[in-house]
Design a protein around this motif. Structure first.
Motif, PDB file in Angstrom:
ATOM      1  N   VAL A  29       1.684   0.118  14.618  1.00 18.04           N
ATOM      2  CA  VAL A  29       0.982   0.135  13.134  1.00 18.04           C
ATOM      3  C   VAL A  29       0.916   1.520  12.218  1.00 18.04           C
ATOM      4  O   VAL A  29       1.432   0.789  11.682  1.00 18.04           O
ATOM      5  CB  VAL A  29      -0.929   0.705  13.746  1.00 18.04           C
ATOM      6  N   VAL A  69       2.262  -0.422   9.254  1.00 15.76           N
ATOM      7  CA  VAL A  69       2.133   0.353   7.289  1.00 15.76           C
ATOM      8  C   VAL A  69       3.278   0.321   6.529  1.00 15.76           C
ATOM      9  O   VAL A  69       3.413   0.486   5.510  1.00 15.76           O
ATOM     10  CB  VAL A  69       1.155   0.893   8.072  1.00 15.76           C
ATOM     11  N   LEU A  83       1.576  -3.659   2.542  1.00 22.83           N
ATOM     12  CA  LEU A  83       0.762  -2.915   3.579  1.00 22.83           C
ATOM     13  C   LEU A  83       0.249  -2.076   2.751  1.00 22.83           C
ATOM     14  O   LEU A  83      -0.505  -1.090   3.518  1.00 22.83           O
ATOM     15  CB  LEU A  83       0.436  -3.202   5.217  1.00 22.83           C
ATOM     16  N   TYR A 130      -5.438   0.274   4.288  1.00 21.49           N
ATOM     17  CA  TYR A 130      -4.169  -0.181   5.713  1.00 21.49           C
ATOM     18  C   TYR A 130      -3.714   1.802   5.424  1.00 21.49           C
ATOM     19  O   TYR A 130      -3.334   1.922   6.687  1.00 21.49           O
ATOM     20  CB  TYR A 130      -2.735  -1.229   4.748  1.00 21.49           C
ATOM     21  N   CYS A 131      -3.828   2.349   4.367  1.00 19.48           N
ATOM     22  CA  CYS A 131      -3.180   3.672   4.677  1.00 19.48           C
ATOM     23  C   CYS A 131      -4.011   4.454   5.393  1.00 19.48           C
ATOM     24  O   CYS A 131      -3.631   5.429   5.810  1.00 19.48           O
ATOM     25  CB  CYS A 131      -3.482   4.212   3.323  1.00 19.48           C
ATOM     26  N   CYS A 174      -3.175   3.450   8.457  1.00 16.55           N
ATOM     27  CA  CYS A 174      -2.695   4.766   9.309  1.00 16.55           C
ATOM     28  C   CYS A 174      -2.145   5.934   9.906  1.00 16.55           C
ATOM     29  O   CYS A 174      -1.889   6.578  10.484  1.00 16.55           O
ATOM     30  CB  CYS A 174      -1.039   4.030   8.523  1.00 16.55           C
ATOM     31  N   ALA A 218      -7.619  -2.306  13.883  1.00 21.61           N
ATOM     32  CA  ALA A 218      -5.295  -2.102  13.266  1.00 21.61           C
ATOM     33  C   ALA A 218      -5.449  -3.937  13.437  1.00 21.61           C
ATOM     34  O   ALA A 218      -5.460  -4.227  12.925  1.00 21.61           O
ATOM     35  CB  ALA A 218      -4.931  -1.807  12.974  1.00 21.61           C
ATOM     36  N   MET A 269      -7.113  -7.014  11.954  1.00 15.89           N
ATOM     37  CA  MET A 269      -6.344  -7.814  10.473  1.00 15.89           C
ATOM     38  C   MET A 269      -5.327  -8.768  10.129  1.00 15.89           C
ATOM     39  O   MET A 269      -4.148  -8.214  11.028  1.00 15.89           O
ATOM     40  CB  MET A 269      -6.367  -6.415   9.199  1.00 15.89           C
ATOM     41  N   GLU A 291      -3.583  -9.945   7.972  1.00 21.48           N
ATOM     42  CA  GLU A 291      -1.833  -9.350   7.804  1.00 21.48           C
ATOM     43  C   GLU A 291      -1.463  -8.858   8.843  1.00 21.48           C
ATOM     44  O   GLU A 291      -0.368  -8.963   8.770  1.00 21.48           O
ATOM     45  CB  GLU A 291      -2.102  -8.644   6.445  1.00 21.48           C
ATOM     46  N   LEU A 292      -1.852  -7.513   9.249  1.00 24.91           N
ATOM     47  CA  LEU A 292      -0.848  -6.360   9.490  1.00 24.91           C
ATOM     48  C   LEU A 292      -0.670  -7.413  10.989  1.00 24.91           C
ATOM     49  O   LEU A 292       1.202  -6.936  11.719  1.00 24.91           O
ATOM     50  CB  LEU A 292      -1.845  -5.654  10.671  1.00 24.91           C
ATOM     51  N   HIS A 324      -3.183 -12.067   2.170  1.00 29.58           N
ATOM     52  CA  HIS A 324      -4.475 -10.931   2.356  1.00 29.58           C
ATOM     53  C   HIS A 324      -5.761 -11.697   2.611  1.00 29.58           C
ATOM     54  O   HIS A 324      -6.472 -10.866   3.194  1.00 29.58           O
ATOM     55  CB  HIS A 324      -4.462  -9.766   0.639  1.00 29.58           C
ATOM     56  N   ASN A 373      -8.634  -7.548  -2.045  1.00 32.14           N
ATOM     57  CA  ASN A 373      -7.527  -6.045  -1.369  1.00 32.14           C
ATOM     58  C   ASN A 373      -5.947  -7.161  -2.002  1.00 32.14           C
ATOM     59  O   ASN A 373      -5.190  -7.477  -1.227  1.00 32.14           O
ATOM     60  CB  ASN A 373      -7.197  -6.434   0.312  1.00 32.14           C
TER      61      ASN A 373
END
Lengths: 298, 227
Positions: free
Chosen positions: A30, A34, A40, A45-46, A49, A275, A278, A280-281, B145, B193
């Motif tokens: 992860v 990120v 990201l 996301y920060c 992370c 995490a 998501m 996107e991740l 997103h 986002n």
């Protein structure tokens, strides 16, 4: 020493090692994902992370500590030597740091989600990347300072009281924020359904009931995992302070290693709850892991 | 003196037998187990039962929360809305008392409302063309997103009523969201986002309708992505 009726329950080292390695791998994945992918680099996301980084520190420390215990049991290390106690202090402070840090990261994620929902149009003004950086810097500095102070200077009882209070406060705050968001999302969904002429189909009611159940289930998993993994350890700390001589308490304390495994497994399931949900991740992971050599992967 | 030295050595070797983890324990005084009234693991059992009860209680409280609120209160609003023309900004916010005012409010008054759907036939196509030109470079990122962060129960509600209401573009596109398998998750929404380098956050005038149009574009992308 008298024979106790509650012998200590020993968890094999392999279990600790496996849990530690898997949680380390997940959280490191992860963190790397990120940091490496530019899309990201957003506040949410920060914070995830940072949570993963604290979990990584916790798993590394715990695995290392168990390795040292195994070595000490085998006789290769001296248990009360000066270097060992210093190392023990370092590991304790790292564990404190990762505990406070992961709780603060949970809080930060919950507040970020709250702002996303309730101040959506001003979100980009409220939560800029600069502010995110400042918040993360504060969290990390606070954790480091607290860790050093706790281990070097304070009494064990004071530490236990502080940690327990912090645990309860963060649990209550996160609980409140999420339940409030959950309620508001329900009200909004109902408003939209009413606006769009909802309530006419039975199937729509059933489907909405289904989505409500899913929402409730998600939140239950979120909190349930947090409470189930952390509460036994905290009750253990409280029991050490409150009733060290009581036989019932002794029997609870004999399960210490099981509770430590539970605590470590929280670092394992955190990425799955936060995490990996998501998309996107997940997309970034797939790109990183499977497309690293192929130029054709977009 | 040698006796004293020997005794202290004996004590130190005895101490080294203790488990290293329990640094703070004083294991020299053993705990007696005579005369226990209840089962010796009673605290353990009590703790876990309490924890299980708490988690199940929390789950039931959450499901009960979903049933609170009165559906019949929304029916007068519904009757009103049916008589209104379709080109109207619908302002969904978190406060029930403001809902009545919402429909008479002008299009964009800059209030910090939670969600704005712009339901209008003529403007949508026009703005869609304009905005898609503007953001074609970041379309992929934005799409991904938003696809990952929808409010899925709102989508489901829109989908369900989509066959009955001519909310153009939006409903047809959101039907393709069914292919996004993760709609079944309760994702805490983070639908704003966007790419943080985008300056749309400053530009409120374009922002509200753009949410719908982005969802259209991302739904389209999601449809492609999942194949």
């Amino acid at each position: 020493m008298n024979q106790t009726d509650c012998p200590e329950v020993k968890v094999p080292f392999l279990v600790f090692f496996t849990v530690g390695i898997i949680s380390l791998a997940e959280n490191l994945l992860v963190v790397v994902a990120v940091i490496r992918s530019r899309n990201l680099h957003s506040p949410m996301y920060c914070f995830m992370c940072s949570l993963a980084a604290f979990n990584t520190i916790a798993s590394v420390t715990k695995t290392w500590e168990n390795l040292m215990i195994v070595l000490a049991d085998a006789g290769h290390l001296e248990k009360r030597g000066p270097s060992e106690t210093d190392l023990d202090d370092v590991m304790d402070s790292l564990l404190c740091m990762s505990f406070v840090g992961s709780k603060s990261s949970f809080l930060a994620i919950a507040v970020d989600r709250y702002i996303t929902i309730f101040h959506a149009l001003r979100y980009h003004n409220i939560m800029t990347m600069k502010r995110t950086g400042v918040i993360l810097g504060l969290i990390w500095t606070l954790c480091a300072v607290l860790a050093v102070l706790m281990v070097k200077f304070f009494d064990f009882k004071f530490i236990v009281i502080c940690f327990t209070v912090f645990f309860i406060i963060s649990l209550a705050t996160i609980c409140f924020l999420y339940i409030y968001m959950f309620m508001m999302a329900r009200i909004h969904a109902r408003n939209i359904a009413a606006l769009l002429g909802g309530g006419r189909d039975r199937s729509q009611h059933q489907r909405r009931w289904g989505s409500n159940m899913r929402g409730a289930l998600t939140l239950t998993i979120l909190f349930g995992a947090f409470v189930v993994c952390w509460a036994p350890f905290f009750v253990h700390l409280i029991i050490i302070v409150v009733c060290p001589m009581n036989p019932y308490c002794e029997c609870y304390r004999s399960l210490f290693e099981l509770h430590v495994v539970l605590m470590m497994s929280h670092a394992l399931i955190d990425p799955a709850i936060y995490a990996f949900r998501m998309a996107e991740l997940r997309h970034t992971f797939r790109k990183m892991l499977f497309c690293s050599g192929w130029k054709l992967c977009l | 003196m040698s006796d004293f030295h020997n005794r202290s050595q004996l004590v130190s070797t005895r101490r080294s037998d203790y488990v290293w983890q329990y640094e703070y324990y004083d294991d020299e005084e053993p705990v007696s187990f005579d005369g226990l009234k209840a089962h010796r693991y009673s605290i353990v059992i009590g703790f876990w039962v309490g924890l299980a009860v708490f988690v199940i209680f929390m789950f039931f409280v959450l499901t009960l929360l979903t049933k609170t609120g009165a559906p019949h209160q929304e029916n007068p609003d519904l009757a009103e809305k049916r008589h209104r023309p379709e080109g109207r900004l619908v302002d969904i916010n978190g406060h029930q008392e403001e809902n009545d005012k919402a429909f008479s409010r002008p299009l964009l008054d800059g209030s910090p409302s939670y969600f704005n759907f712009y339901i209008s036939e003529e403007d949508q196509a026009h703005k869609k063309r304009k905005l898609e030109d503007k953001r074609s470079s970041t379309k992929d990122k934005v799409g991904r997103h938003l696809c990952s962060s929808e409010i899925e129960e709102m989508h489901e509600d829109i989908e369900e009523s989509g066959g009955h209401q001519p909310l153009n573009g939006l409903i047809e596109e959101s039907k393709t969201d069914k292919e996004c398998a993760f709609l079944s998750h309760f994702n805490i929404p983070n639908f704003v986002n966007l790419d943080h380098s985008s300056t749309l956050g400053e530009d409120d005038l374009l922002y509200e309708p753009s949410i719908i149009l982005e969802r259209q574009s991302q739904a389209h992308n999601a449809h492609c992505d999942t194949h």
